[in-house]
Design a protein around this motif. Structure first.
Motif, PDB file in Angstrom:
ATOM      1  N   ALA A 149      51.835  -0.831   0.751  1.00  0.00           N
ATOM      2  CA  ALA A 149      52.884   0.151   0.456  1.00  0.00           C
ATOM      3  C   ALA A 149      53.976  -0.443  -0.428  1.00  0.00           C
ATOM      4  CB  ALA A 149      53.484   0.682   1.762  1.00  0.00           C
ATOM      5  N   LEU A 150      54.316  -1.701  -0.181  1.00  0.00           N
ATOM      6  CA  LEU A 150      55.334  -2.350  -1.010  1.00  0.00           C
ATOM      7  C   LEU A 150      54.795  -2.642  -2.413  1.00  0.00           C
ATOM      8  CD1 LEU A 150      56.948  -2.479   1.614  1.00  0.00           C
ATOM      9  CD2 LEU A 150      57.539  -4.847   1.073  1.00  0.00           C
ATOM     10  N   ASN A 151      53.529  -3.000  -2.486  1.00  0.00           N
ATOM     11  CA  ASN A 151      52.911  -3.257  -3.803  1.00  0.00           C
ATOM     12  C   ASN A 151      52.879  -1.997  -4.663  1.00  0.00           C
ATOM     13  OD1 ASN A 151      52.389  -6.003  -3.623  1.00  0.00           O
ATOM     14  ND2 ASN A 151      50.369  -5.722  -2.712  1.00  0.00           N
ATOM     15  N   LYS A 152      52.596  -0.853  -4.015  1.00  0.00           N
ATOM     16  CA  LYS A 152      52.467   0.410  -4.741  1.00  0.00           C
ATOM     17  C   LYS A 152      53.803   1.118  -4.944  1.00  0.00           C
ATOM     18  CE  LYS A 152      47.727   1.397  -3.204  1.00  0.00           C
ATOM     19  NZ  LYS A 152      46.873   2.315  -2.388  1.00  0.00           N
ATOM     20  N   GLY A 153      54.854   0.586  -4.360  1.00  0.00           N
ATOM     21  CA  GLY A 153      56.159   1.218  -4.479  1.00  0.00           C
ATOM     22  C   GLY A 153      56.327   2.442  -3.593  1.00  0.00           C
ATOM     23  N   GLU A 154      55.447   2.598  -2.590  1.00  0.00           N
ATOM     24  CA  GLU A 154      55.538   3.734  -1.674  1.00  0.00           C
ATOM     25  C   GLU A 154      56.619   3.508  -0.616  1.00  0.00           C
ATOM     26  OE1 GLU A 154      50.790   4.967  -1.954  1.00  0.00           O
ATOM     27  OE2 GLU A 154      51.575   3.959  -0.176  1.00  0.00           O
ATOM     28  N   ALA A 155      57.011   2.254  -0.435  1.00  0.00           N
ATOM     29  CA  ALA A 155      58.112   1.885   0.469  1.00  0.00           C
ATOM     30  C   ALA A 155      58.826   0.698  -0.154  1.00  0.00           C
ATOM     31  CB  ALA A 155      57.585   1.538   1.858  1.00  0.00           C
ATOM     32  N   ASP A 156      60.058   0.464   0.295  1.00  0.00           N
ATOM     33  CA  ASP A 156      60.879  -0.581  -0.317  1.00  0.00           C
ATOM     34  C   ASP A 156      60.987  -1.857   0.515  1.00  0.00           C
ATOM     35  OD1 ASP A 156      61.746   0.978  -2.647  1.00  0.00           O
ATOM     36  OD2 ASP A 156      62.769   2.223  -1.151  1.00  0.00           O
ATOM     37  N   TYR A 157      60.988  -1.709   1.845  1.00  0.00           N
ATOM     38  CA  TYR A 157      61.047  -2.918   2.660  1.00  0.00           C
ATOM     39  C   TYR A 157      60.287  -2.723   3.958  1.00  0.00           C
ATOM     40  CZ  TYR A 157      65.077  -1.055   5.460  1.00  0.00           C
ATOM     41  OH  TYR A 157      65.912  -0.313   6.268  1.00  0.00           O
ATOM     42  N   PHE A 158      59.955  -3.844   4.572  1.00  0.00           N
ATOM     43  CA  PHE A 158      59.067  -3.853   5.726  1.00  0.00           C
ATOM     44  C   PHE A 158      59.518  -4.953   6.670  1.00  0.00           C
ATOM     45  CE2 PHE A 158      54.711  -5.147   7.440  1.00  0.00           C
ATOM     46  CZ  PHE A 158      54.592  -4.050   8.281  1.00  0.00           C
ATOM     47  N   MET A 159      59.663  -4.621   7.950  1.00  0.00           N
ATOM     48  CA  MET A 159      60.074  -5.597   8.949  1.00  0.00           C
ATOM     49  C   MET A 159      58.894  -5.964   9.841  1.00  0.00           C
ATOM     50  SD  MET A 159      63.861  -4.079   9.903  1.00  0.00           S
ATOM     51  CE  MET A 159      64.179  -5.367  11.120  1.00  0.00           C
ATOM     52  N   TRP A 160      58.661  -7.280   9.965  1.00  0.00           N
ATOM     53  CA  TRP A 160      57.554  -7.766  10.796  1.00  0.00           C
ATOM     54  C   TRP A 160      57.939  -9.143  11.313  1.00  0.00           C
ATOM     55  CZ3 TRP A 160      53.895  -4.249  11.827  1.00  0.00           C
ATOM     56  CH2 TRP A 160      52.722  -4.642  12.485  1.00  0.00           C
ATOM     57  N   GLU A 161      57.244  -9.631  12.310  1.00  0.00           N
ATOM     58  CA  GLU A 161      57.589 -10.906  12.925  1.00  0.00           C
ATOM     59  C   GLU A 161      57.658 -12.026  11.885  1.00  0.00           C
ATOM     60  OE1 GLU A 161      57.490 -14.629  14.861  1.00  0.00           O
ATOM     61  OE2 GLU A 161      55.681 -13.902  13.854  1.00  0.00           O
ATOM     62  N   HIS A 162      58.758 -12.752  11.893  1.00  0.00           N
ATOM     63  CA  HIS A 162      59.093 -13.721  10.847  1.00  0.00           C
ATOM     64  C   HIS A 162      57.976 -14.723  10.560  1.00  0.00           C
ATOM     65  CE1 HIS A 162      61.636 -16.748   8.737  1.00  0.00           C
ATOM     66  NE2 HIS A 162      60.929 -17.617   9.433  1.00  0.00           N
ATOM     67  N   PHE A 163      57.431 -15.344  11.614  1.00  0.00           N
ATOM     68  CA  PHE A 163      56.479 -16.428  11.404  1.00  0.00           C
ATOM     69  C   PHE A 163      55.099 -15.903  10.997  1.00  0.00           C
ATOM     70  CE2 PHE A 163      59.780 -18.203  14.095  1.00  0.00           C
ATOM     71  CZ  PHE A 163      60.072 -19.375  13.417  1.00  0.00           C
TER      72      PHE A 163
END
Length: 286
Positions: A149-163
């Motif tokens: 989604a971020l690659n295609k520009g369908e979303a701007d940011y994504f939150m996921w476990e840091h490590f």
């Protein structure tokens, strides 16, 4: 022999389950325990608990509390990881965004509604003083969906476990803008009420086995190297994660503590109402 199904994310937090299954510790106690990976995270597991697809879930605290309030017939039996989860805030490596403050009106990729990636996006927005009602979401199912989604520009940011996402930052897929720790212990063991009612002795044995493993987990010979290879993470990152992670155990879950978490979740607009905390927990060691 009792058949039980347990689910969790395919991440380093759940390696103790792999160890105990590999050693056939449940089979030795006449329990046929089967593990199922849930790349979609907490929202997916809550759905699986509701349907009976799994009996036990290693699930995010905020997600299961919200879902039990909304009718999931399960209970929290203990904390699995007592330390906070560090949520990384990621944009595409080529993104124009350089700072978290710039994301106020951006579209957020989430695995599904009710998942940690959804609820912690709300916490992050609250921390930054943004209008929660104006947040825009794009459902992407899992980590791979977030990358796409971020690659295609369908979303701007994504939150996921840091490590878990750190390797994608290192290789140049993501750009990290910062972190957002959970303001509560991150993982709990949630169990369907039917299992608690009918198989409490067997369930307690499962908890005994996994608690014994996590108690000694950090002392396992070369565990840092094992985790680094298995989860394709830098050795220094694994060592940092081990240093900040505190495992849960058989200590009873305090009603007051769950009430405090609910109050925080309500203040963050993650839940609409609080309930009697006794309806959310079932301590197995009292």
């Amino acid at each position: 022999m009792l058949n039980l199904k347990v689910g969790g994310v395919p991440e380093h937090f759940n390696y103790p389950w792999y160890i105990t299954l590999k050693n056939k510790e449940y089979t030795k106690n006449r329990i046929n325990l089967r593990w199922q990976d849930f790349p979609g995270g907490t929202g997916d597991m809550c759905k699986a608990l509701r349907s009976g697809e799994i009996d036990i879930a290693i699930v995010l605290t905020e997600g299961i509390i919200k879902d039990i309030i909304e009718g999931n017939p399960s209970k929290i039996t203990q904390f699995y990881v007592e330390s906070p989860l560090i949520w990384g805030i990621h944009v595409n490596a080529k993104s124009k965004y350089q700072d978290i403050s710039e994301l106020q009106n951006a579209t957020i990729a989430i695995s599904r509604y009710g998942s940690g990636s959804h609820l912690m996006a709300i916490v992050n927005a609250h921390n930054n003083g943004w209008d929660i009602d104006k947040l825009k979401f794009k459902v992407v199912n899992n980590l791979e969906g977030g990358i796409d989604a971020l690659n295609k520009g369908e979303a701007d940011y994504f939150m996921w476990e840091h490590f878990t996402t750190k390797p994608f930052v290192d290789e140049g897929t993501f750009k990290s803008l910062g972190n957002c720790p959970t303001p509560w212990p991150c993982f709990v063991v949630a169990v369907r009420e039917e299992i608690i009612k009918n198989y409490s002795k067997d369930l307690k044995k499962v908890l005994d086995i996994i608690n014994n493993c996590t108690k000694h987990f950090k002392k396992i010979d070369k565990i840092d190297q094992t985790l680094s290879l298995r989860y394709q993470q830098q050795l220094n990152d694994v060592r940092e994660w081990l240093s900040i992670t505190e495992w849960g155990d058989a200590t009873p879950v305090s009603e007051d503590f769950i009430t405090d978490i609910q109050n925080k979740m309500k203040a963050y607009n993650v839940i609409d109402k609080t309930v009697d905390s006794r309806s959310l927990i079932k301590n197995m060691y009292i």
